[in-house]
Enzyme design. Structure first.
Site, PDB file in Angstrom:
ATOM      1  N   SER A 150     -45.985 -90.553  11.367  1.00  0.00           N
ATOM      2  CA  SER A 150     -45.062 -90.578  12.276  1.00  0.00           C
ATOM      3  C   SER A 150     -45.143 -91.748  13.285  1.00  0.00           C
ATOM      4  O   SER A 150     -43.394 -91.854  13.737  1.00  0.00           O
ATOM      5  CB  SER A 150     -44.949 -89.575  13.484  1.00  0.00           C
ATOM      6  OG  SER A 150     -46.496 -89.612  13.972  1.00  0.00           O
ATOM      7  N   HIS A 193     -42.885 -86.278   8.131  1.00  0.00           N
ATOM      8  CA  HIS A 193     -41.030 -86.643   7.537  1.00  0.00           C
ATOM      9  C   HIS A 193     -41.337 -87.359   6.859  1.00  0.00           C
ATOM     10  O   HIS A 193     -39.853 -88.262   6.296  1.00  0.00           O
ATOM     11  CB  HIS A 193     -41.790 -87.792   8.555  1.00  0.00           C
ATOM     12  CG  HIS A 193     -42.035 -87.277  10.477  1.00  0.00           C
ATOM     13  ND1 HIS A 193     -40.770 -87.398  11.415  1.00  0.00           N
ATOM     14  CD2 HIS A 193     -43.328 -87.748  10.970  1.00  0.00           C
ATOM     15  CE1 HIS A 193     -41.633 -87.719  11.920  1.00  0.00           C
ATOM     16  NE2 HIS A 193     -42.841 -87.317  12.219  1.00  0.00           N
ATOM     17  N   LYS A 201     -38.206 -80.732  11.390  1.00  0.00           N
ATOM     18  CA  LYS A 201     -37.954 -82.827  11.316  1.00  0.00           C
ATOM     19  C   LYS A 201     -36.839 -82.692  10.502  1.00  0.00           C
ATOM     20  O   LYS A 201     -35.564 -82.253  11.389  1.00  0.00           O
ATOM     21  CB  LYS A 201     -39.132 -83.450  11.348  1.00  0.00           C
ATOM     22  CG  LYS A 201     -39.537 -83.205  12.591  1.00  0.00           C
ATOM     23  CD  LYS A 201     -40.503 -83.739  12.223  1.00  0.00           C
ATOM     24  CE  LYS A 201     -41.127 -83.892  13.477  1.00  0.00           C
ATOM     25  NZ  LYS A 201     -42.745 -84.022  13.470  1.00  0.00           N
TER      26      LYS A 201
HETATM   27  C1  LIG Z   1     -44.013 -83.419  14.103  1.00  0.00           C
HETATM   28  C2  LIG Z   1     -45.341 -83.174  13.828  1.00  0.00           C
HETATM   29  C3  LIG Z   1     -45.926 -82.738  12.962  1.00  0.00           C
HETATM   30  C4  LIG Z   1     -46.174 -81.010  14.212  1.00  0.00           C
HETATM   31  O1  LIG Z   1     -45.298 -80.780  14.164  1.00  0.00           O
HETATM   32  P1  LIG Z   1     -44.471 -79.037  14.835  1.00  0.00           P
HETATM   33  O2  LIG Z   1     -43.436 -78.297  14.243  1.00  0.00           O
HETATM   34  O3  LIG Z   1     -43.699 -80.047  15.980  1.00  0.00           O
HETATM   35  O4  LIG Z   1     -46.002 -78.797  15.757  1.00  0.00           O
HETATM   36  C5  LIG Z   1     -47.500 -82.464  12.786  1.00  0.00           C
HETATM   37  N1  LIG Z   1     -47.748 -83.725  11.644  1.00  0.00           N
HETATM   38  C6  LIG Z   1     -46.649 -84.823  11.585  1.00  0.00           C
HETATM   39  C7  LIG Z   1     -47.026 -86.005  11.168  1.00  0.00           C
HETATM   40  C8  LIG Z   1     -45.731 -84.823  12.471  1.00  0.00           C
HETATM   41  O5  LIG Z   1     -44.695 -85.879  12.752  1.00  0.00           O
END
Ligand SMILES: *Cc1c(COP(=O)(O)O)cnc(C)c1O
Length: 383
Positions: A183, A211, A240
């Site tokens: 991320s 991602h 995302k």
């Molecule tokens: C954003 C993210 C999460 C968390 O997801 P949310 O739905 O925002 O709680 C988990 N793992 C990774 C790799 C992320 O980038």
């Protein structure tokens, strides 16, 4: 009695501030998938994870509104009680098909998914191997499980093999957990090699594709880029590229049944709201109809890395490493003065000494805006 709690908090805040590590919320109004307003300015965002700009897509928003009209604003209870509204199983079927898995289990968020899944599957007597740069919620889930937690060097399959040789034999079950797309660095896990190693040692592989879904493998995610890999647990988020909120894990049917019955973040947490599920379903329709849209964020990121002579982007995420937190904050301020939002990412989100601008490119970013951003970033690249 003195207010020791407030005194404790004030001392903590002062110490963080002294290290440029204090964080403050900035009220932000996102006008669409690209532009936002904050601090009295209108800025072009390179800090949203809305890679396909779907959070503001008319069909996605309309689906959310329609779901509220039909099913209400909230799910009303956990899924096992009365919260299992019809959109949830429909969405799970779609996600499982996208990932080539038997079944899927939805969660309230990505954080809830990883902190629910890992402790359901491993515990004391087991071992979890975690990539050193894996997302915070993978670490949280691993620690919560009570299993032995072993970090392996980032994307280093040889290091993992060495650690497995030491710790796998004494453990009942073993799990390897990694981001599919990292991320904060934007690089990809070596999924095929991880899978081969897991197969050889009877370890289960969990990839977090928060991602990757929507932007790699024509929208299917990072797993599609390693078609021969066996990924037992394909986790991802709806928050995302899908522009909504919530998360899922795709797995074999009995694994999903076990999660629905035993994962604490499913059992003891209210089901995903209808609007979030409906928005994600509509986003999946957009993705299925337009594979070219899914290729655009990585193409945009590559245009940026090519223009600055940086290593070719592997995902929509491009880090500009700046070292200390104050340097990253100063660079973010300079970019903001030029109309770009590129939020500085500081420890503990990233390791000490690796504060950075984390740029996230989206399908809708215009080529001339990416060129202008490259010109603005160039002075900060260390020779
Ligand atoms: C954003 C993210 C999460 C968390 O997801 P949310 O739905 O925002 O709680 C988990 N793992 C990774 C790799 C992320 O980038």
């Amino acid at each position: 009695m003195p207010d020791t709690l407030s005194a404790f908090a004030e001392a903590k805040l002062a110490a963080l501030d002294a290290q440029s590590l204090l964080r403050r919320l900035t009220p932000t109004r996102r006008d669409d998938g690209l532009w936002l307003q904050r601090g009295g300015r209108r800025l072009l965002s390179f800090s949203c994870n809305d890679y396909l700009n779907l959070s503001h897509h008319p069909a996605v928003k309309a689906a959310a509104v329609a779901a509220i009209a039909e099913y209400g604003a909230g799910a009303g209870a956990s899924r096992l009680v009365t919260g299992d509204h019809p959109l949830l199983s429909r969405l799970e079927d779609r996600l499982a098909a996208l990932k080539g898995a038997d079944a899927a289990c939805l969660f309230g968020s990505g954080y809830l998914a990883n902190t629910g899944v890992i402790p359901t599957l491993v515990g004391p007597g087991d071992v979890v191997f975690v990539d050193a740069l894996a997302h915070a919620c993978i670490w949280a889930g691993a620690k919560l499980s009570g299993a032995l937690v072993v970090a392996f060097a980032h994307n280093d399959v040889d290091d993992l093999a060495a650690r497995m040789a030491l710790s796998r034999p004494g453990a009942r079950h073993a799990l390897v957990a990694t981001d599919g797309v990292f991320s904060m660095d934007g690089d990809l896990a070596p999924i095929q090699a991880l899978s081969d190693l897991c197969q050889a040692h009877d370890a289960w592989l969990l990839t977090d594709d928060a991602h990757g879904v929507g932007v790699l493998g024509d929208g299917a995610g990072s797993g599609r880029t390693a078609p021969g890999a066996a990924i037992h647990l394909q986790m991802g988020t709806l928050s995302k590229a899908l522009g909504s909120y919530g998360a899922y894990v795709c797995a074999a049917a009995p694994v999903v049944d076990l999660l629905k019955s035993r994962a604490r973040t499913v059992v003891y947490s209210t089901a995903l709201p209808p609007a979030s599920a409906a928005a994600a379903l509509a986003a999946l329709d957009v993705i299925a109809a337009d594979p070219d849209l899914c290729r655009r964020p990585v193409a945009k990121a590559r245009a940026f890395t090519a223009s600055l002579g940086l290593p070719q982007a592997q995902s929509p995420i491009v880090p500009i490493l700046l070292g200390e937190a104050d340097r990253a904050l100063a660079a973010a301020r300079v970019l903001e003065d030029q109309g770009f939002l590129a939020v500085a990412i500081r420890p503990p989100t990233v390791p000490a000494g690796t504060a950075r601008l984390r740029l996230a490119f989206t399908a809708g970013h215009a080529d001339q805006d990416i060129a202008a951003l490259a010109d603005a970033v160039r002075p900060f690249l260390v020779a």
